[in-house]
Design a protein around this motif. Structure first.
Motif, PDB file in Angstrom:
ATOM      1  N   ASP A 134      -9.448  -8.379   5.239  1.00  0.00           N
ATOM      2  CA  ASP A 134      -8.244  -7.589   4.995  1.00  0.00           C
ATOM      3  C   ASP A 134      -7.756  -6.970   6.291  1.00  0.00           C
ATOM      4  O   ASP A 134      -8.558  -6.580   7.143  1.00  0.00           O
ATOM      5  CB  ASP A 134      -8.543  -6.447   4.010  1.00  0.00           C
ATOM      6  CG  ASP A 134      -8.953  -6.953   2.643  1.00  0.00           C
ATOM      7  OD1 ASP A 134      -8.525  -8.062   2.284  1.00  0.00           O
ATOM      8  OD2 ASP A 134      -9.687  -6.243   1.946  1.00  0.00           O
ATOM      9  N   MET A 135      -6.437  -6.876   6.415  1.00  0.00           N
ATOM     10  CA  MET A 135      -5.854  -6.135   7.519  1.00  0.00           C
ATOM     11  C   MET A 135      -4.533  -5.549   7.063  1.00  0.00           C
ATOM     12  O   MET A 135      -3.889  -6.083   6.161  1.00  0.00           O
ATOM     13  CB  MET A 135      -5.716  -6.987   8.778  1.00  0.00           C
ATOM     14  CG  MET A 135      -4.592  -7.965   8.832  1.00  0.00           C
ATOM     15  SD  MET A 135      -4.590  -8.971  10.352  1.00  0.00           S
ATOM     16  CE  MET A 135      -4.079  -7.813  11.587  1.00  0.00           C
ATOM     17  N   THR A 136      -4.151  -4.438   7.682  1.00  0.00           N
ATOM     18  CA  THR A 136      -2.894  -3.789   7.355  1.00  0.00           C
ATOM     19  C   THR A 136      -1.792  -4.370   8.224  1.00  0.00           C
ATOM     20  O   THR A 136      -1.943  -4.474   9.441  1.00  0.00           O
ATOM     21  CB  THR A 136      -2.997  -2.272   7.573  1.00  0.00           C
ATOM     22  OG1 THR A 136      -4.048  -1.768   6.746  1.00  0.00           O
ATOM     23  CG2 THR A 136      -1.698  -1.576   7.206  1.00  0.00           C
TER      24      THR A 136
ATOM     25  N   SER B 254      -5.953  -5.746  14.043  1.00  0.00           N
ATOM     26  CA  SER B 254      -7.227  -5.331  13.468  1.00  0.00           C
ATOM     27  C   SER B 254      -8.290  -5.367  14.555  1.00  0.00           C
ATOM     28  O   SER B 254      -8.381  -6.337  15.302  1.00  0.00           O
ATOM     29  CB  SER B 254      -7.637  -6.256  12.324  1.00  0.00           C
ATOM     30  OG  SER B 254      -8.934  -5.921  11.874  1.00  0.00           O
TER      31      SER B 254
ATOM     32  N   VAL C  50       0.832  -1.197   0.000  1.00  0.00           N
ATOM     33  CA  VAL C  50       0.000   0.000   0.000  1.00  0.00           C
ATOM     34  C   VAL C  50       0.871   1.254   0.000  1.00  0.00           C
ATOM     35  O   VAL C  50       0.656   2.174  -0.785  1.00  0.00           O
ATOM     36  CB  VAL C  50      -0.940   0.007   1.226  1.00  0.00           C
ATOM     37  CG1 VAL C  50      -1.740   1.281   1.296  1.00  0.00           C
ATOM     38  CG2 VAL C  50      -1.856  -1.195   1.198  1.00  0.00           C
ATOM     39  N   SER C  51       1.858   1.287   0.884  1.00  0.00           N
ATOM     40  CA  SER C  51       2.764   2.430   0.972  1.00  0.00           C
ATOM     41  C   SER C  51       4.034   1.985   1.659  1.00  0.00           C
ATOM     42  O   SER C  51       4.081   0.923   2.275  1.00  0.00           O
ATOM     43  CB  SER C  51       2.115   3.578   1.753  1.00  0.00           C
ATOM     44  OG  SER C  51       1.887   3.175   3.099  1.00  0.00           O
TER      45      SER C  51
ATOM     46  N   GLY D  19       0.665  -6.900  12.740  1.00  0.00           N
ATOM     47  CA  GLY D  19      -0.509  -6.083  12.513  1.00  0.00           C
ATOM     48  C   GLY D  19      -1.604  -6.381  13.514  1.00  0.00           C
ATOM     49  O   GLY D  19      -1.628  -7.449  14.126  1.00  0.00           O
TER      50      GLY D  19
ATOM     51  N   THR E 203       2.364  -4.048   9.061  1.00  0.00           N
ATOM     52  CA  THR E 203       3.534  -3.188   8.956  1.00  0.00           C
ATOM     53  C   THR E 203       4.784  -4.040   8.992  1.00  0.00           C
ATOM     54  O   THR E 203       4.908  -4.923   9.844  1.00  0.00           O
ATOM     55  CB  THR E 203       3.558  -2.162  10.112  1.00  0.00           C
ATOM     56  OG1 THR E 203       2.340  -1.420  10.074  1.00  0.00           O
ATOM     57  CG2 THR E 203       4.731  -1.212   9.975  1.00  0.00           C
TER      58      THR E 203
ATOM     59  N   GLN F 164       7.188  -0.585   5.542  1.00  0.00           N
ATOM     60  CA  GLN F 164       6.248  -0.812   4.459  1.00  0.00           C
ATOM     61  C   GLN F 164       4.901  -1.216   5.062  1.00  0.00           C
ATOM     62  O   GLN F 164       4.856  -1.922   6.058  1.00  0.00           O
ATOM     63  CB  GLN F 164       6.735  -1.935   3.528  1.00  0.00           C
ATOM     64  CG  GLN F 164       8.069  -1.660   2.855  1.00  0.00           C
ATOM     65  CD  GLN F 164       9.263  -1.900   3.749  1.00  0.00           C
ATOM     66  OE1 GLN F 164       9.273  -2.819   4.553  1.00  0.00           O
ATOM     67  NE2 GLN F 164      10.278  -1.055   3.640  1.00  0.00           N
ATOM     68  N   ASN F 165       3.840  -0.755   4.442  1.00  0.00           N
ATOM     69  CA  ASN F 165       2.486  -1.128   4.851  1.00  0.00           C
ATOM     70  C   ASN F 165       1.868  -1.975   3.752  1.00  0.00           C
ATOM     71  O   ASN F 165       1.819  -1.561   2.596  1.00  0.00           O
ATOM     72  CB  ASN F 165       1.625   0.117   5.101  1.00  0.00           C
ATOM     73  CG  ASN F 165       2.145   0.915   6.272  1.00  0.00           C
ATOM     74  OD1 ASN F 165       2.418   0.367   7.330  1.00  0.00           O
ATOM     75  ND2 ASN F 165       2.295   2.215   6.087  1.00  0.00           N
ATOM     76  N   PHE F 166       1.434  -3.154   4.140  1.00  0.00           N
ATOM     77  CA  PHE F 166       0.839  -4.095   3.196  1.00  0.00           C
ATOM     78  C   PHE F 166      -0.621  -4.314   3.561  1.00  0.00           C
ATOM     79  O   PHE F 166      -0.971  -4.411   4.736  1.00  0.00           O
ATOM     80  CB  PHE F 166       1.552  -5.447   3.256  1.00  0.00           C
ATOM     81  CG  PHE F 166       2.984  -5.404   2.806  1.00  0.00           C
ATOM     82  CD1 PHE F 166       3.300  -5.583   1.470  1.00  0.00           C
ATOM     83  CD2 PHE F 166       4.006  -5.184   3.707  1.00  0.00           C
ATOM     84  CE1 PHE F 166       4.614  -5.555   1.045  1.00  0.00           C
ATOM     85  CE2 PHE F 166       5.325  -5.157   3.298  1.00  0.00           C
ATOM     86  CZ  PHE F 166       5.633  -5.335   1.963  1.00  0.00           C
ATOM     87  N   LEU F 167      -1.467  -4.409   2.549  1.00  0.00           N
ATOM     88  CA  LEU F 167      -2.844  -4.848   2.745  1.00  0.00           C
ATOM     89  C   LEU F 167      -2.820  -6.352   2.523  1.00  0.00           C
ATOM     90  O   LEU F 167      -2.542  -6.824   1.425  1.00  0.00           O
ATOM     91  CB  LEU F 167      -3.791  -4.171   1.759  1.00  0.00           C
ATOM     92  CG  LEU F 167      -5.264  -4.512   1.940  1.00  0.00           C
ATOM     93  CD1 LEU F 167      -5.763  -4.063   3.301  1.00  0.00           C
ATOM     94  CD2 LEU F 167      -6.081  -3.862   0.842  1.00  0.00           C
TER      95      LEU F 167
END
Length: 156
Positions: free
Chosen positions: A99-101, A84, A40-41, A82, A103, A47-50
């Protein structure tokens, strides 16, 4: 008289403990697997992943999940984590994807992995651990643990 009242309190405590253990649900641990990962970013340090996770419920009753904590360790090093707090329900003997973010610090993990002595290995071990917060009486957290190996070979 004092001995009799202590004995009565002790017997009542034991009865309550036994009664609660009979009422508390006996649930098997859910299985968690990664269905997909999307960046994601991020920058060099974070890094942030979905991440789309699939939770499999082997139990005969639905699991109302109120939150989830996940940690991914690769080759003994923490790679990502992560949390949630979004509620969802996993049906009895069914699966749910959510889905969860997550890091991560992939650059640091790659640096540590490159320093390993067995750099000629064809695979790398991982551990996916965490717990699901469950909204059921007498049960708050249901831990899970999945261990496996990731292939480092290019697909043929």
């Amino acid at each position: 008289m004092l001995i009799t009242s202590r004995w009565v309190v002790w017997v009542c405590t034991v009865c309550v403990a036994v009664g609660c253990s009979l009422v508390a649900p006996k649930l098997e641990r859910p299985e968690v697997s990664v269905a997909s990962i999307e960046l994601v970013s991020g920058n060099l340090f974070q890094q942030n992943f979905l991440v789309k996770l699939e939770l499999q419920n082997p139990n005969s009753r639905a699991l109302p999940v109120t939150g989830l904590h996940v940690e991914l360790n690769v080759a003994g090093e923490r790679l990502a984590s992560g949390v949630s707090n979004r509620p969802f329900v996993v049906p009895a003997q069914g699966t749910t994807q959510f889905d969860m973010t997550i890091t991560a610090n992939v650059a640091l993990a790659l640096l540590k992995l490159s320093q390993r002595g067995d750099s000629h290995s064809d695979s790398i071990d991982y551990d996916l651990t965490g717990s699901a917060s469950i909204d059921l009486p007498f049960l708050r957290d249901l831990p899970f643990h999945q261990r496996g190996s990731l292939s480092l070979r290019a697909p043929q």
